[in-house]
Motif scaffolding. Structure first.
Motif, PDB file in Angstrom:
ATOM      1  N   ALA A 238       0.856  -1.192   0.000  1.00 59.79           N
ATOM      2  CA  ALA A 238       0.000   0.000   0.000  1.00 59.79           C
ATOM      3  C   ALA A 238       0.886   1.234   0.000  1.00 59.79           C
ATOM      4  CB  ALA A 238      -0.928   0.008   1.212  1.00 59.79           C
ATOM      5  N   CYS A 240       0.691   5.781   0.380  1.00 62.72           N
ATOM      6  CA  CYS A 240      -0.071   6.964   0.746  1.00 62.72           C
ATOM      7  C   CYS A 240       0.818   8.183   0.536  1.00 62.72           C
ATOM      8  CB  CYS A 240      -0.539   6.885   2.199  1.00 62.72           C
ATOM      9  SG  CYS A 240      -1.457   8.359   2.769  1.00 62.72           S
ATOM     10  N   ALA A 253      -4.080   0.238  -2.491  1.00 66.47           N
ATOM     11  CA  ALA A 253      -3.487  -0.995  -1.982  1.00 66.47           C
ATOM     12  C   ALA A 253      -3.620  -2.095  -3.027  1.00 66.47           C
ATOM     13  CB  ALA A 253      -4.174  -1.415  -0.685  1.00 66.47           C
ATOM     14  N   LEU A 273      -7.435   1.088   0.989  1.00 65.19           N
ATOM     15  CA  LEU A 273      -6.757   0.710   2.229  1.00 65.19           C
ATOM     16  C   LEU A 273      -7.683  -0.092   3.127  1.00 65.19           C
ATOM     17  CD1 LEU A 273      -4.773   3.946   3.239  1.00 65.19           C
ATOM     18  CD2 LEU A 273      -4.019   2.007   1.828  1.00 65.19           C
ATOM     19  N   LYS A 297      -9.151   6.020   3.306  1.00 63.53           N
ATOM     20  CA  LYS A 297      -9.324   4.572   3.429  1.00 63.53           C
ATOM     21  C   LYS A 297     -10.298   3.993   2.419  1.00 63.53           C
ATOM     22  CE  LYS A 297      -8.091   3.955   8.303  1.00 63.53           C
ATOM     23  NZ  LYS A 297      -7.458   5.273   8.454  1.00 63.53           N
TER      24      LYS A 297
END
Length: 349
Positions: A238, A240, A253, A273, A297
């Motif tokens: 994943a 970010c 992800a 996520l 998320k």
């Protein structure tokens, strides 16, 4: 916050003492020596292994601040029983020119003191020898079954910033046995796509590339390579980052089964996520790859794939699905990316 306990590598200033007084590596109680490989210094939540920044079994799991040429390159949480990493975390800063290197495979001397010269006073990873190490994989562990599995990087050399960073990824504490067609197939295409996304979109307000990546392996129950190395059943990853280009935080992800692939056209599906957290959840305690609230998320970056493919012939992201979000439960509050962006302090790496 609470930080990971780790087997620390000596700072450079400590080397001056070695000529005077015999020493052993200092055992630190936090990751303060290498905090930059996690977003805001916050490691993942891995139920039963790493919770609230604390390693629950410190005899089995070791945090390695991976050091090459006296510079810390990335960080790994290593399982000394399965002899594979739980995860490796790194900061993507873009990539310089240069081909994939072919250096000797390395080990971490502080996980296993093979000799006084290589071990206790050495802050750097060292070349693996033709022996088997008790608490980590060795080069010969992977030479005995090359027809089925090869060495799968968690921090891939293709994502490394410069030549030294690329060489540093060739440590056996950053490697798992990976099905060859999976490694060279859908997993490799995913690494290419994620790199293209981060290179184009993960830039701060100073146009500095900065993306945070965590890649890990879920061990199998009883699939063992050469009676020593656990062959993971799943590999996951994943990323970010904050994007000044679109003025918000981005995250996605991926995961895949560590088995041979028959189709060369297979792509891993891009997931949120939250979907990854649910896939790796074990019982009630939650898995959380990015515990901080900045990372969205319930969104992915698939909407950017067509533009990336159109503008860069070396990028091969899959065609996006019909939707790019996961429905947000009505009881879950999703933080405002605008508010987070306003309080984000952006500075060059």
């Amino acid at each position: 916050m609470m930080f990971l306990k780790r087997w620390c590598l000596l700072p450079l200033s400590g080397l001056l003492i070695l000529a005077i007084v015999p020493t052993v590596p200092e055992v630190m109680d936090s990751m303060s020596m290498c905090p930059n490989f996690f977003l805001e210094g916050t490691p993942p939540e891995v139920p039963g292994i790493l919770e609230s920044g604390t390693i629950l079994n410190q005899n089995r799991y070791k945090t390695i601040c991976q050091t090459y040429n006296n510079t810390r390159r990335f960080v790994t949480l290593y399982d000394t029983v399965n002899r594979i990493p739980v995860f490796s975390a790194y900061k993507y800063r873009g990539t310089g020119k240069g081909k994939r290197p072919n250096p000797p495979w390395k080990i971490e001397p502080q996980v296993y003191f093979h000799s006084l010269l290589e071990g206790k006073n050495n802050i750097n990873m060292v070349n693996s020898r033709s022996v088997r190490y008790e608490h980590q994989a060795s080069d010969i562990d992977y030479k005995s079954d090359s027809k089925v599995y090869n060495r799968g990087h968690l921090f891939p050399s293709s994502h490394a910033f410069d030549e030294s960073d690329k060489v540093s990824t060739f440590t056996l504490t950053n490697i798992v046995p990976q099905a060859i067609s999976f490694n060279n197939g859908s997993w490799g295409k995913m690494e290419n796509c994620v790199q293209c996304v981060m290179k184009k979109y993960c830039t701060d307000n100073n146009e500095v590339i900065e993306g945070f990546v965590v890649t890990g392996a879920k061990p199998s129950n009883n699939n063992i390579l050469n009676e020593r190395i656990n062959i993971p059943e799943i590999l996951w990853t994943a990323f970010c980052c904050y994007s000044s280009k679109v003025n918000k935080w981005l995250a996605s992800a991926h995961w895949g089964d560590n088995i041979a692939e028959e189709s060369k056209s297979k792509y891993l599906q891009t997931k949120t996520l939250q979907q990854l957290n649910q896939r790796l959840r074990s019982g009630e305690p939650r898995f959380e790859v990015f515990p901080r609230k900045e990372c969205p998320k319930y969104e992915t970056v698939t909407e950017y794939y067509p533009e990336i493919n159109a503008k860069d012939k070396d990028c091969h992201c899959p065609n996006p699905p019909t939707t790019t979000t996961t429905a947000v439960p009505s009881t879950t509050a999703v933080p405002s990316t605008t508010a987070i962006t306003e309080r984000r302090k952006v500075s060059p790496s």
